[in-house]
Design a protein around this motif. Structure first.
Motif, short mmCIF file in Angstrom:
data_model
loop_
_atom_site.label_atom_id
_atom_site.label_comp_id
_atom_site.label_asym_id
_atom_site.label_seq_id
_atom_site.Cartn_x
_atom_site.Cartn_y
_atom_site.Cartn_z
N SER A 2 0.84 -1.20 0.00
CA SER A 2 0.00 0.00 0.00
C SER A 2 0.87 1.25 0.00
CB SER A 2 -0.90 0.01 1.23
OG SER A 2 -0.14 0.26 2.41
N ALA A 3 0.27 2.35 -0.39
CA ALA A 3 0.99 3.63 -0.39
C ALA A 3 1.43 3.99 1.02
CB ALA A 3 0.11 4.72 -0.98
N TRP A 4 0.55 3.68 2.00
CA TRP A 4 0.91 3.98 3.38
C TRP A 4 2.14 3.19 3.81
CZ3 TRP A 4 1.46 1.12 7.81
CH2 TRP A 4 1.65 1.86 8.98
N ALA A 5 2.17 1.89 3.48
CA ALA A 5 3.30 1.04 3.86
C ALA A 5 4.59 1.52 3.19
CB ALA A 5 3.02 -0.41 3.50
N MET A 6 4.48 1.90 1.92
CA MET A 6 5.66 2.42 1.21
C MET A 6 6.16 3.70 1.88
SD MET A 6 7.89 2.16 -1.17
CE MET A 6 7.32 1.08 -2.43
N GLY A 7 5.23 4.59 2.21
CA GLY A 7 5.60 5.83 2.89
C GLY A 7 6.27 5.57 4.22
N GLU A 8 5.77 4.61 4.95
CA GLU A 8 6.36 4.24 6.24
C GLU A 8 7.77 3.71 6.06
OE1 GLU A 8 6.56 4.24 10.22
OE2 GLU A 8 4.96 5.08 9.00
N ARG A 9 7.98 2.88 5.08
CA ARG A 9 9.33 2.34 4.81
C ARG A 9 10.30 3.47 4.44
NH1 ARG A 9 9.41 -2.68 0.90
NH2 ARG A 9 11.57 -2.63 1.58
N LEU A 10 9.83 4.40 3.61
CA LEU A 10 10.70 5.51 3.22
C LEU A 10 11.02 6.40 4.42
CD1 LEU A 10 9.06 6.42 -0.20
CD2 LEU A 10 11.30 5.37 0.17
N ARG A 11 10.04 6.65 5.28
CA ARG A 11 10.30 7.45 6.48
C ARG A 11 11.35 6.79 7.37
NH1 ARG A 11 5.14 8.93 5.56
NH2 ARG A 11 4.16 7.14 6.54
N LYS A 12 11.27 5.47 7.49
CA LYS A 12 12.26 4.75 8.30
C LYS A 12 13.66 4.86 7.72
CE LYS A 12 9.12 1.44 10.39
NZ LYS A 12 8.67 0.04 10.46
N LEU A 13 13.74 5.05 6.43
CA LEU A 13 15.03 5.24 5.76
C LEU A 13 15.51 6.69 5.82
CD1 LEU A 13 14.45 3.00 2.63
CD2 LEU A 13 15.97 2.52 4.56
N GLY A 14 14.68 7.56 6.39
CA GLY A 14 15.04 8.97 6.52
C GLY A 14 14.66 9.82 5.33
N ILE A 15 13.80 9.31 4.47
CA ILE A 15 13.36 10.08 3.29
C ILE A 15 12.06 10.78 3.64
CG2 ILE A 15 12.60 9.92 0.89
CD1 ILE A 15 14.42 7.41 0.68
N ARG A 16 12.08 12.10 3.60
CA ARG A 16 10.90 12.89 3.92
C ARG A 16 10.11 13.14 2.65
NH1 ARG A 16 14.48 14.42 7.95
NH2 ARG A 16 13.52 14.77 9.96
N LEU A 17 8.91 12.60 2.60
CA LEU A 17 8.13 12.64 1.37
C LEU A 17 7.71 14.05 0.98
CD1 LEU A 17 5.95 9.45 1.85
CD2 LEU A 17 8.06 9.73 0.58
N ALA A 18 7.24 14.85 1.92
CA ALA A 18 6.79 16.21 1.59
C ALA A 18 7.95 17.03 1.05
CB ALA A 18 6.17 16.88 2.82
N GLN A 19 9.10 16.88 1.67
CA GLN A 19 10.29 17.62 1.23
C GLN A 19 10.72 17.15 -0.16
OE1 GLN A 19 13.59 17.05 3.90
NE2 GLN A 19 14.13 19.21 3.77
N THR A 20 10.66 15.87 -0.39
CA THR A 20 11.04 15.31 -1.69
C THR A 20 10.08 15.79 -2.77
OG1 THR A 20 11.93 13.38 -0.58
CG2 THR A 20 11.48 13.15 -2.92
N ARG A 21 8.78 15.82 -2.46
CA ARG A 21 7.78 16.30 -3.41
C ARG A 21 8.03 17.76 -3.76
NH1 ARG A 21 2.98 19.12 -3.24
NH2 ARG A 21 1.45 18.52 -4.82
#
Length: 73
Positions: A2-21
């Motif tokens: 799911s998109a939520w699960a992918m977002g959670e995995r990226l956050r754990k890796l230190g990737i900030r989605l809003a900043q990346t967007r």
């Protein structure tokens, strides 16, 4: 996945989605005219213009040049 699960995995890796967007939008705004940016992303033209101004992309000069080329043909 799911998109939520992918977002959670990226956050754990230190990737900030809003900043990346925001970074991606900022880069696109430097490379595309506001009208193309708005149409491509499905955002309002006024939002695209604001992104373009923030990115300091001057597409007025580009549009003028294209217009001059087309009028010579």
């Amino acid at each position: 996945m799911s998109a939520w699960a992918m977002g959670e995995r990226l956050r754990k890796l230190g990737i900030r989605l809003a900043q990346t967007r925001s970074t991606a939008l900022f880069q696109l705004a430097t490379e595309l005219p506001a009208a193309v940016l708005a149409r491509t992303l499905g955002i309002d033209i006024t939002v695209a213009v604001k992104w373009q101004r923030a990115a300091a992309g001057d597409w007025a000069a580009y549009a003028a040049e294209v217009s001059r080329r087309n009028s010579k043909a």
